[in-house]
Design an enzyme around this catalytic site. Sequence first.
Site, PDB file in Angstrom:
ATOM      1  N   HIS A  27     -10.497  -1.966   4.432  1.00  0.00           N
ATOM      2  CA  HIS A  27     -11.209  -0.769   4.878  1.00  0.00           C
ATOM      3  C   HIS A  27     -12.194   0.289   4.185  1.00  0.00           C
ATOM      4  O   HIS A  27     -11.627   1.380   3.834  1.00  0.00           O
ATOM      5  CB  HIS A  27     -10.027   0.054   5.555  1.00  0.00           C
ATOM      6  CG  HIS A  27      -8.631   0.275   4.975  1.00  0.00           C
ATOM      7  ND1 HIS A  27      -8.545   0.878   3.554  1.00  0.00           N
ATOM      8  CD2 HIS A  27      -7.590   0.188   5.231  1.00  0.00           C
ATOM      9  CE1 HIS A  27      -7.457   0.871   3.293  1.00  0.00           C
ATOM     10  NE2 HIS A  27      -6.638   0.588   4.265  1.00  0.00           N
ATOM     11  N   ASP A  30      -7.727  -3.272  11.081  1.00  0.00           N
ATOM     12  CA  ASP A  30      -6.507  -2.229  10.639  1.00  0.00           C
ATOM     13  C   ASP A  30      -5.727  -1.691  11.732  1.00  0.00           C
ATOM     14  O   ASP A  30      -5.267  -0.529  11.966  1.00  0.00           O
ATOM     15  CB  ASP A  30      -7.276  -1.055   9.782  1.00  0.00           C
ATOM     16  CG  ASP A  30      -6.166  -0.385   9.016  1.00  0.00           C
ATOM     17  OD1 ASP A  30      -4.710  -0.816   8.741  1.00  0.00           O
ATOM     18  OD2 ASP A  30      -6.349   0.607   8.418  1.00  0.00           O
ATOM     19  N   ARG A  38       4.523  -4.309  12.300  1.00  0.00           N
ATOM     20  CA  ARG A  38       5.560  -3.509  12.257  1.00  0.00           C
ATOM     21  C   ARG A  38       6.978  -4.171  12.169  1.00  0.00           C
ATOM     22  O   ARG A  38       8.150  -3.813  11.868  1.00  0.00           O
ATOM     23  CB  ARG A  38       5.724  -2.710  13.397  1.00  0.00           C
ATOM     24  CG  ARG A  38       4.587  -1.825  13.455  1.00  0.00           C
ATOM     25  CD  ARG A  38       4.218  -0.954  12.326  1.00  0.00           C
ATOM     26  NE  ARG A  38       3.129  -0.027  12.454  1.00  0.00           N
ATOM     27  CZ  ARG A  38       2.398   0.636  11.439  1.00  0.00           C
ATOM     28  NH1 ARG A  38       2.556   0.336  10.296  1.00  0.00           N
ATOM     29  NH2 ARG A  38       1.423   1.385  11.599  1.00  0.00           N
ATOM     30  N   HIS A  61      -6.511  -7.989   8.796  1.00  0.00           N
ATOM     31  CA  HIS A  61      -5.697  -6.794   8.525  1.00  0.00           C
ATOM     32  C   HIS A  61      -5.217  -6.091   9.698  1.00  0.00           C
ATOM     33  O   HIS A  61      -5.846  -5.418  10.447  1.00  0.00           O
ATOM     34  CB  HIS A  61      -6.852  -5.757   7.964  1.00  0.00           C
ATOM     35  CG  HIS A  61      -5.988  -4.535   7.320  1.00  0.00           C
ATOM     36  ND1 HIS A  61      -6.664  -3.990   6.070  1.00  0.00           N
ATOM     37  CD2 HIS A  61      -4.992  -3.833   7.347  1.00  0.00           C
ATOM     38  CE1 HIS A  61      -5.875  -2.862   5.750  1.00  0.00           C
ATOM     39  NE2 HIS A  61      -4.905  -2.763   6.707  1.00  0.00           N
ATOM     40  N   ASN A 106       4.041  -3.992   5.193  1.00  0.00           N
ATOM     41  CA  ASN A 106       4.785  -2.617   4.817  1.00  0.00           C
ATOM     42  C   ASN A 106       5.728  -2.667   6.147  1.00  0.00           C
ATOM     43  O   ASN A 106       5.497  -1.772   7.040  1.00  0.00           O
ATOM     44  CB  ASN A 106       3.941  -1.498   4.982  1.00  0.00           C
ATOM     45  CG  ASN A 106       2.836  -1.570   6.193  1.00  0.00           C
ATOM     46  OD1 ASN A 106       2.408  -2.600   6.960  1.00  0.00           O
ATOM     47  ND2 ASN A 106       2.456  -0.278   6.507  1.00  0.00           N
ATOM     48  N   ASP A 155      -0.529  -2.961   0.529  1.00  0.00           N
ATOM     49  CA  ASP A 155      -1.309  -2.269   1.663  1.00  0.00           C
ATOM     50  C   ASP A 155      -0.598  -1.187   2.055  1.00  0.00           C
ATOM     51  O   ASP A 155       0.401  -1.310   2.585  1.00  0.00           O
ATOM     52  CB  ASP A 155      -1.911  -3.056   2.584  1.00  0.00           C
ATOM     53  CG  ASP A 155      -2.606  -2.381   3.662  1.00  0.00           C
ATOM     54  OD1 ASP A 155      -3.874  -1.530   3.380  1.00  0.00           O
ATOM     55  OD2 ASP A 155      -2.318  -1.960   5.042  1.00  0.00           O
ATOM     56  N   GLY A 158      -2.892   5.944  11.199  1.00  0.00           N
ATOM     57  CA  GLY A 158      -3.299   4.851  11.710  1.00  0.00           C
ATOM     58  C   GLY A 158      -3.693   4.816  13.285  1.00  0.00           C
ATOM     59  O   GLY A 158      -3.273   5.853  14.103  1.00  0.00           O
ATOM     60  N   HIS A 191      -1.040  -4.813  11.471  1.00  0.00           N
ATOM     61  CA  HIS A 191       0.255  -4.185  11.285  1.00  0.00           C
ATOM     62  C   HIS A 191       0.952  -4.527  12.508  1.00  0.00           C
ATOM     63  O   HIS A 191       0.909  -4.062  13.493  1.00  0.00           O
ATOM     64  CB  HIS A 191       0.136  -2.782  10.984  1.00  0.00           C
ATOM     65  CG  HIS A 191      -0.333  -2.285   9.803  1.00  0.00           C
ATOM     66  ND1 HIS A 191       0.014  -2.296   8.331  1.00  0.00           N
ATOM     67  CD2 HIS A 191      -1.734  -2.008   9.613  1.00  0.00           C
ATOM     68  CE1 HIS A 191      -0.744  -1.823   7.631  1.00  0.00           C
ATOM     69  NE2 HIS A 191      -2.125  -1.618   8.116  1.00  0.00           N
TER      70      HIS A 191
END
Length: 425
Positions: free
Chosen positions: A229, A302, A61, A57, A91, A149, A321, A59
Amino acid sequence: MKIINAFRWNEGYVQPCEIRVSDGVITELGHSLSTGEQEEIFDARKTLIVPGFTDVHVHLREPGGEYKETIETGTNAAIRGGFTTICPMPNTKPVPDSKEKLEELNSRIRERANCEVLPYVSITKEQQGEELTDMKALKEAGAFAFTDDGVGVQSAAQMKQAMKQAAQLHMPVVAHCEDNSLAGDGVVHEGEISSRLGLSGIPSSAEAVHIARDVLLAAETGCHYHVCHVSAKESVQVIRNAKQAGVHVTAEVTPHHLILTEKDVTKDDAMFKMNPPLRSEEDKKALIEGLEDGTIDFIATDHAPHSEEEKHTSMKEAPFGITGLETAFPLLYTHFVDTGKWSVGQLIRWMTTKPRAVFSLRRRELEPLHPATFTFIDVGRTEVIDRHTFVSKGKNTPFDGAKVTGIPVCTMIDGTIAWKEWKKK
């Protein structure tokens, strides 16, 4: 190559270890190995050697948010933190919601990643919660799993249909669980701190209600359902009950939810804004107990990098975040292993073996014929977390200034050093 002066966790103890590596694979392992003629020697300098960490998990970007993080900077942060496999959420802009977009993303990954990167794809087109993606085509194109997510799938009918298709494809559905009608415009946990600071709160029920809904749908469809999470005691109980009833549900918890609570939020400070929010001491206790008894399967960071400008504003406006790849292991080691609450073996398992088993990834253990993909940890080294030294573009962490021990100092992938930062002797 022969690795010497290492230690490993084995059968409940830390033991001296030497490892022979050939063509990126472990060929021999023992307390003391013979040395071949002209064999390359790698001195581990009395560090603890463990399989490279896996984080399902994160990110990254890219594409669309490169000012926050890129595939290159995110994977550099990963290997600095000891992670050798990471799974980025969808995302991004554009969202990988078609075969063509996923193929383009995988092309970028092959060019720019410095560790293994297994990308998620979205459940619904553009993560809008309206039209399902072509799940079969996405699986054939190499999708890791399906998730929206960052956005809870609000329609039970849509989630049921997604689970039906995923079950037929033998693919997991991974969920950010949040009922928007309950969460509203909340920025912190709904409770004492939200009232004192005059900030909108997110109740625990916003998470637990979605999990309760989804485990029923998973039972009906036979889908592997994974909860991102987990943050609330009610959620832990729902997952525990579902597992006892035989539902194929798994779950993860973050380092920050295991370590911090809402009481750590003493002012309107966006470094403490994450979703789900930091909750009560009772919630934290339930998360730890859930991890220890197997209700929660493993730990994931995360990792959610943002720009300085975005985070230097009120919680009311700042994005949710915090970063996590470069701080996860030292924080957990300091709070749980150094204090005697967990063995180092438990922590290693929750960051290596368990996430790989849950998602049916190739096993990575300190055993012959397994990849020589390792993290070397200096368990006696102490540092103070300094966010300005992060290699991630995101410097957003509530742990800046925290004193930690158990520092990853070297990462090896398939027998090749990917990153190394030995302390001067």
